[in-house]
Design an enzyme around this catalytic site. Structure first.
Site, PDB file in Angstrom:
ATOM      1  N   CYS A  97       0.833  -1.192   0.000  1.00  0.00           N
ATOM      2  CA  CYS A  97       0.000   0.000   0.000  1.00  0.00           C
ATOM      3  C   CYS A  97       0.881   1.261   0.000  1.00  0.00           C
ATOM      4  CB  CYS A  97      -0.970  -0.033   1.181  1.00  0.00           C
ATOM      5  SG  CYS A  97      -2.386   1.083   0.998  1.00  0.00           S
ATOM      6  N   HIS A 228      -3.637  -5.541   1.027  1.00  0.00           N
ATOM      7  CA  HIS A 228      -3.318  -5.978   2.385  1.00  0.00           C
ATOM      8  C   HIS A 228      -3.789  -7.419   2.583  1.00  0.00           C
ATOM      9  CE1 HIS A 228      -2.239  -2.006   4.001  1.00  0.00           C
ATOM     10  NE2 HIS A 228      -3.245  -1.515   3.298  1.00  0.00           N
TER      11      HIS A 228
END
Length: 283
Positions: A97, A228
């Site tokens: 991310c 994630h």
């Protein structure tokens, strides 16, 4: 007590070290919980004021609540120098991310989403650039790993260059990352999710759909993505650990979490008057 000291006190002897810089605005650090249970992995969260360990097989740059601020924090700690030295000596790097955004050439915030409008240089390890936008992407995704150098033959039966190692997780970010490096994606979605290759708003679109995410360097040692939860899927975690020389345990982390939650729920039900609580809550 630091994690390293806790591990030493338990007498752990891990073979492969994975280092995670403890960013000032670190987010979603439960991504790493499955690695704590791997007997062949020494997971080290590196606190501010300490260098990244030179003997790490993999450095993972985690998610962050503010990418630009933590990119500057990385530099203030000298971790940018440590990461580049790690790469020069043959180490691997994974960005998740905001960590993925830091691996690119630049991070731009023209609208002042994270603070004053500005552009800062990234680590320059992936040929991509990130532009921050007001729209936030939040969704569950699933698919397969396609970063060639992260796939290894072995217990998974996955040959170099083959696709098929499954993953599942979620995206939660602002910004869009594009560039030539994205032509070598790290992940490919299999659930119908797409990114808009021509958009900078981070939204899902059916125009110019790209059913992939992330980027992998030409030599395969640097990779990043927005997803994630990769380490929570046994097959994906096993493939990634095997690629850095660790022997994966094949532990089902999701089942372990579910069992723990069931145990907590059972204990609460034993100790509390659930009916009375429900009546107070009006349910």
């Amino acid at each position: 007590m630091q994690l390293e000291e806790l591990q030493a006190s338990r007498g752990l002897r891990s073979r492969v070290k994975i280092a995670v810089p403890q960013l000032s605005r670190i987010a979603n650090f439960d991504d790493f919980d499955p690695l704590r249970e791997e007997p062949d992995v020494e997971l080290v969260f590196v606190p501010p004021g300490r260098p990244l360990p030179r003997d790490a097989a993999l450095v993972v740059i985690p998610g962050t609540k503010s990418t630009i601020a933590d990119m500057e924090f990385m530099r203030s700690q000298g971790w940018d120098v440590d990461v580049l030295a790690h790469v020069r000596h043959g180490g691997r790097v994974l960005g998740i991310c905001g960590g993925y955004q830091m691996l690119g050439r630049s991070i731009s915030d023209p609208g002042g989403i994270e603070g004053p409008p500005r552009t800062v240089p990234g680590l320059g390890l992936l040929d991509v650039e990130t532009v921050m936008t007001g729209d936030k992407t939040l969704r569950e995704v699933a698919g397969t790993l396609v970063g060639v150098a992260w796939h290894v033959a072995g217990s998974l039966g996955v040959a170099d260059g083959a696709e098929g190692v499954p993953f599942a997780g979620y995206e939660m970010h602002v910004g869009s990352t594009t560039g030539a490096g994205a032509s070598r994606p790290f992940l490919r979605f299999s659930d119908g999710s797409t990114h808009d290759a021509g958009s900078t708003d981070g939204a899902i679109s059916t125009d110019c759909p790209v059913s992939a995410d992330g980027a992998v360097s030409a030599d395969g040692r640097i990779a990043g993505c927005y997803v994630h939860g990769l380490f929570g899927v046994t097959a994906a975690r096993s493939a990634l650990l095997s690629a850095i020389g660790a022997a994966p345990s094949q532990d089902d982390h999701a089942a372990r979490v579910d069992a723990a939650l069931d145990e907590i729920a059972g204990e609460l039900e034993r100790c509390l008057d659930i009916g009375a609580l429900a009546a107070i809550a009006g349910i």
